[in-house]
Design a protein around this motif. Structure first.
Motif, mmCIF file in Angstrom:
data_model
loop_
_atom_site.group_PDB
_atom_site.id
_atom_site.type_symbol
_atom_site.label_atom_id
_atom_site.label_comp_id
_atom_site.label_asym_id
_atom_site.label_seq_id
_atom_site.Cartn_x
_atom_site.Cartn_y
_atom_site.Cartn_z
ATOM 1 N N ALA A 1 0.855 -1.188 0.000
ATOM 2 C CA ALA A 1 0.000 0.000 0.000
ATOM 3 C C ALA A 1 0.890 1.237 0.000
ATOM 4 O O ALA A 1 1.958 1.237 0.597
ATOM 5 C CB ALA A 1 -0.879 -0.003 1.237
ATOM 6 N N PHE B 1 12.266 -1.609 1.831
ATOM 7 C CA PHE B 1 11.484 -1.482 0.590
ATOM 8 C C PHE B 1 12.232 -2.063 -0.615
ATOM 9 O O PHE B 1 11.625 -2.352 -1.645
ATOM 10 C CB PHE B 1 11.134 -0.019 0.309
ATOM 11 C CG PHE B 1 10.150 0.587 1.291
ATOM 12 C CD1 PHE B 1 9.465 -0.204 2.197
ATOM 13 C CD2 PHE B 1 9.911 1.950 1.307
ATOM 14 C CE1 PHE B 1 8.561 0.346 3.108
ATOM 15 C CE2 PHE B 1 9.010 2.516 2.204
ATOM 16 C CZ PHE B 1 8.333 1.709 3.106
ATOM 17 N N ALA C 1 1.318 -1.356 9.430
ATOM 18 C CA ALA C 1 1.586 -1.594 8.016
ATOM 19 C C ALA C 1 1.665 -3.071 7.677
ATOM 20 O O ALA C 1 1.710 -3.438 6.509
ATOM 21 C CB ALA C 1 2.891 -0.908 7.626
HETATM 22 C C1 FAD Z 1 8.354 14.991 5.656
HETATM 23 C C2 FAD Z 1 7.945 13.953 6.650
HETATM 24 C C3 FAD Z 1 7.430 14.343 7.875
HETATM 25 C C4 FAD Z 1 7.000 13.410 8.816
HETATM 26 N N1 FAD Z 1 6.469 13.850 10.000
HETATM 27 C C5 FAD Z 1 5.988 12.951 10.896
HETATM 28 C C6 FAD Z 1 5.392 13.367 12.122
HETATM 29 O O1 FAD Z 1 5.332 14.540 12.431
HETATM 30 N N2 FAD Z 1 4.908 12.424 12.963
HETATM 31 C C7 FAD Z 1 4.980 11.097 12.675
HETATM 32 O O2 FAD Z 1 4.508 10.297 13.473
HETATM 33 N N3 FAD Z 1 5.560 10.671 11.536
HETATM 34 C C8 FAD Z 1 6.071 11.563 10.658
HETATM 35 N N4 FAD Z 1 6.686 11.126 9.504
HETATM 36 C C9 FAD Z 1 6.887 9.706 9.318
HETATM 37 C C10 FAD Z 1 5.673 9.110 8.644
HETATM 38 O O3 FAD Z 1 4.549 9.144 9.489
HETATM 39 C C11 FAD Z 1 5.982 7.645 8.329
HETATM 40 O O4 FAD Z 1 7.065 7.587 7.467
HETATM 41 C C12 FAD Z 1 4.770 6.937 7.750
HETATM 42 O O5 FAD Z 1 5.089 5.560 7.591
HETATM 43 C C13 FAD Z 1 4.364 7.534 6.429
HETATM 44 O O6 FAD Z 1 3.216 6.883 5.983
HETATM 45 P P1 FAD Z 1 2.875 6.846 4.422
HETATM 46 O O7 FAD Z 1 1.625 6.027 4.301
HETATM 47 O O8 FAD Z 1 2.839 8.208 3.848
HETATM 48 O O9 FAD Z 1 4.156 6.139 3.824
HETATM 49 P P2 FAD Z 1 4.370 4.813 2.978
HETATM 50 O O10 FAD Z 1 5.825 4.724 2.723
HETATM 51 O O11 FAD Z 1 3.508 4.747 1.792
HETATM 52 O O12 FAD Z 1 3.923 3.718 3.991
HETATM 53 C C14 FAD Z 1 4.724 3.274 5.031
HETATM 54 C C15 FAD Z 1 4.305 1.844 5.312
HETATM 55 O O13 FAD Z 1 2.918 1.858 5.693
HETATM 56 C C16 FAD Z 1 2.139 1.082 4.761
HETATM 57 N N5 FAD Z 1 0.879 1.784 4.602
HETATM 58 C C17 FAD Z 1 0.666 2.996 4.047
HETATM 59 N N6 FAD Z 1 -0.643 3.297 4.115
HETATM 60 C C18 FAD Z 1 -1.248 2.255 4.715
HETATM 61 C C19 FAD Z 1 -2.601 1.970 5.076
HETATM 62 N N7 FAD Z 1 -3.583 2.827 4.816
HETATM 63 N N8 FAD Z 1 -2.871 0.780 5.692
HETATM 64 C C20 FAD Z 1 -1.888 -0.088 5.975
HETATM 65 N N9 FAD Z 1 -0.597 0.114 5.648
HETATM 66 C C21 FAD Z 1 -0.283 1.285 5.031
HETATM 67 C C22 FAD Z 1 2.983 0.990 3.505
HETATM 68 O O14 FAD Z 1 2.657 -0.150 2.747
HETATM 69 C C23 FAD Z 1 4.398 0.947 4.069
HETATM 70 O O15 FAD Z 1 4.731 -0.335 4.492
HETATM 71 C C24 FAD Z 1 7.128 12.033 8.546
HETATM 72 C C25 FAD Z 1 7.663 11.622 7.310
HETATM 73 C C26 FAD Z 1 8.070 12.560 6.372
HETATM 74 C C27 FAD Z 1 8.657 12.117 5.070
#
Ligand code: FAD
Length: 472
Positions: free
Chosen positions: A94, A104, A217
């Motif tokens: 996802a 990854f 995740a």
């Molecule tokens: C600029 C930046 C700022 C951030 N600030 C914060 C912050 O303030 N607080 C904080 O806690 N974190 C923060 N993070 C970290 C962020 O929360 C994590 O990296 C999180 O995993 C991002 O989720 P994503 O779904 O966008 O990423 P992805 O890389 O798409 O997902 C991460 C993992 O979660 C899985 N996943 C994604 N969506 C779902 C879903 N709906 N159901 C099940 N699995 C799913 C994916 O398959 C993958 O394994 C930040 C990251 C960045 C890059």
């Protein structure tokens, strides 16, 4: 190629029930297409529309490798895709897009499941609940709730997916008031790793709900999540203050951070983010601090004055709506920059219970010396201090899988550089640097917010029921 071979085997296996008779459709479309709603999009990659219509990763570090990309329109379509992938042993992932992990790299020839179409947000003001879709960002939370006189603990960057942040714990500035995002989570709708559509909450599938809160995740794909919301503190207004310091202030700043290690001293209404960097043009170390105080200015003043006393080269403070906090931070620059994707950035994290000024003086000096000699590197070290009192007091039965509730300061090494050719050099420097931070962190064993440890914990608890047939 491996994907193509597997796909053709899948085609022959399915040929009895699914006639593949439209030459104009891609192979993937022909297999999954008949079972899903017309609005669900499937691209066989590469496809020119993929970068435009599908969520792209924030960082190109350790990119997963996809052969097919799917954007499901409905939960049932998502379940169909997961079942299809399981049946034919395809890897799938996802995408929210904001994480980067060397893990990854193991995702190869996979199906990218883009959740962009799950994008509704609903506030139930009578029951103090908000429900968001997998595509909603933290910014969507902020604006909707602020206008209704409510608040919820969110993260630091408005652009990050709300559910993506939550399932790793969800740390952020209001943690001192309301705990982690998982502490406000009430239920999720998800497609399990087996392809079943279920609700997980304290009363329905409680084991799964426990695992989702920290190791989310790995146990299925969440399509929407419901959270408790709270009446806005101080009428929704908070003090936002930014500081820049010259290198001469660093010793006093680390001493101040140490004096704020105790949650009895450091107020629950406050959050600060300290960024240590290097200005290549000026050839000087840089130190900046962004502070939030969720309360009136008179209450914030005694704490802000301690920062003013460190002789900043520049500072400002203003009172704003809580929904504006992250956009305003860093003189309006920090998080706007953080939200710009397309760079090659890796992250290392560490958790602290206490601040050791000598360690930090040494870490910063090494970082500056190493960075100055490498023009291809543009990174920073960020320390985020949140009051952990509420987080720590959550009873065991309510906690979920996330184990690091004692972390008062979260350290983030954000390493942006010119591509994989430098991976080894960056690792060789930053891994030992992180080890040195661990030694005086106040924890007996390394505390990192990486989800790996949380997932292992969930597995030890026997999460097989939820995890059957999954890719975790
Ligand atoms: C600029 C930046 C700022 C951030 N600030 C914060 C912050 O303030 N607080 C904080 O806690 N974190 C923060 N993070 C970290 C962020 O929360 C994590 O990296 C999180 O995993 C991002 O989720 P994503 O779904 O966008 O990423 P992805 O890389 O798409 O997902 C991460 C993992 O979660 C899985 N996943 C994604 N969506 C779902 C879903 N709906 N159901 C099940 N699995 C799913 C994916 O398959 C993958 O394994 C930040 C990251 C960045 C890059």
């Amino acid at each position: 190629m491996r994907f193509l071979i597997k796909l053709s085997l899948a085609v022959s296996a399915l040929a009895v029930v699914i006639p593949i008779d439209e030459a104009s459709k891609s192979v993937a479309d022909s297999i999954i297409g008949p079972h899903i709603a017309p609005g669900t999009e499937i691209y066989f990659l590469p496809n020119a529309n993929y970068p435009i219509k599908f969520t792209q990763r924030h960082s190109s570090f350790a990119n997963p490798g996809y052969a097919v990309a799917v954007q499901p329109l409905t939960v049932l379509d998502l379940a169909t895709i997961v079942k299809f992938a399981n049946k034919h042993n395809f890897t799938y992932m996802a995408t929210g897009g904001h994480s980067s992990s060397v893990g990854f790299l193991r995702v190869r020839d996979a199906i990218d499941i883009d959740l962009s179409k799950f994008n509704t947000i609903g506030l139930d003001i009578d029951r103090n609940l908000v429900t968001v879709g997998a595509a909603n960002t933290l910014a969507d939370f902020a604006d909707t709730l602020y206008k209704a006189g409510k608040e919820i603990p969110t993260g630091n960057s408005p652009c990050v997916s709300a559910i993506g942040a939550t399932i790793g714990a969800g740390v952020g500035p209001m943690q001192g008031l309301h705990g982690l995002m998982i502490d406000s989570l009430r239920s999720v709708e998800m497609v399990t790793a087996r392809g079943d559509v279920v609700t997980a909450s304290k009363t329905e599938n409680p084991d799964l709900f426990w695992a989702v809160r920290g190791a989310g995740a790995n146990f299925g794909i969440i399509t929407q999540a419901t959270y408790a919301v709270y009446n806005a503190t101080n009428g929704g207004k908070h003090v936002n203050a930014d500081f820049e310091f010259g290198p001469g202030s660093q010793g006093a700043l680390f001493d101040l951070l140490r004096s704020w290690d105790s949650d009895e001293v450091y107020p629950k209404e406050m959050a600060i983010s300290v960024t240590l960097g290097y200005n290549r043009k000026a050839r000087l170390p840089t130190i900046s601090v962004s502070a939030y105080y969720f309360g009136p200015h008179e209450s914030a003043r005694p704490y802000l004055q301690q920062l003013v006393a460190l002789d900043p080269t520049r500072w400002q403070n203003e009172t704003l709506g809580w929904n504006e906090m992250t956009q305003a931070a860093g003189f309006g620059q920090t998080f706007a920059k953080a939200c710009v994707g397309g760079r090659y950035t890796s992250h290392l994290t560490a958790g602290l219970r206490r601040t050791d000024p000598a360690t930090w003086a040494s870490v910063f000096a090494s970082f500056v010396e190493w960075t100055a000699a490498r023009p291809w590197f543009r990174g920073s070290i960020i320390l985020q201090r949140y009051n952990a009192g509420v987080t720590r007091r959550v009873p065991e039965a309510e906690r979920g899988a996330y184990p690091w509730r004692d972390i008062g300061t979260l350290v983030l090494m954000s390493n942006t550089y010119d591509g994989p050719a430098y991976d080894a050099e960056v690792n060789t420097f930053f891994q030992p640097l992180r080890e040195s931070i661990y030694k005086t962190s106040g924890f007996d064993s390394p505390a990192s917010t990486s989800t790996t440890a949380t997932v292992m914990r969930a597995r030890r608890r026997g999460m097989a029921r939820a995890c059957l047939g999954c890719k975790c």
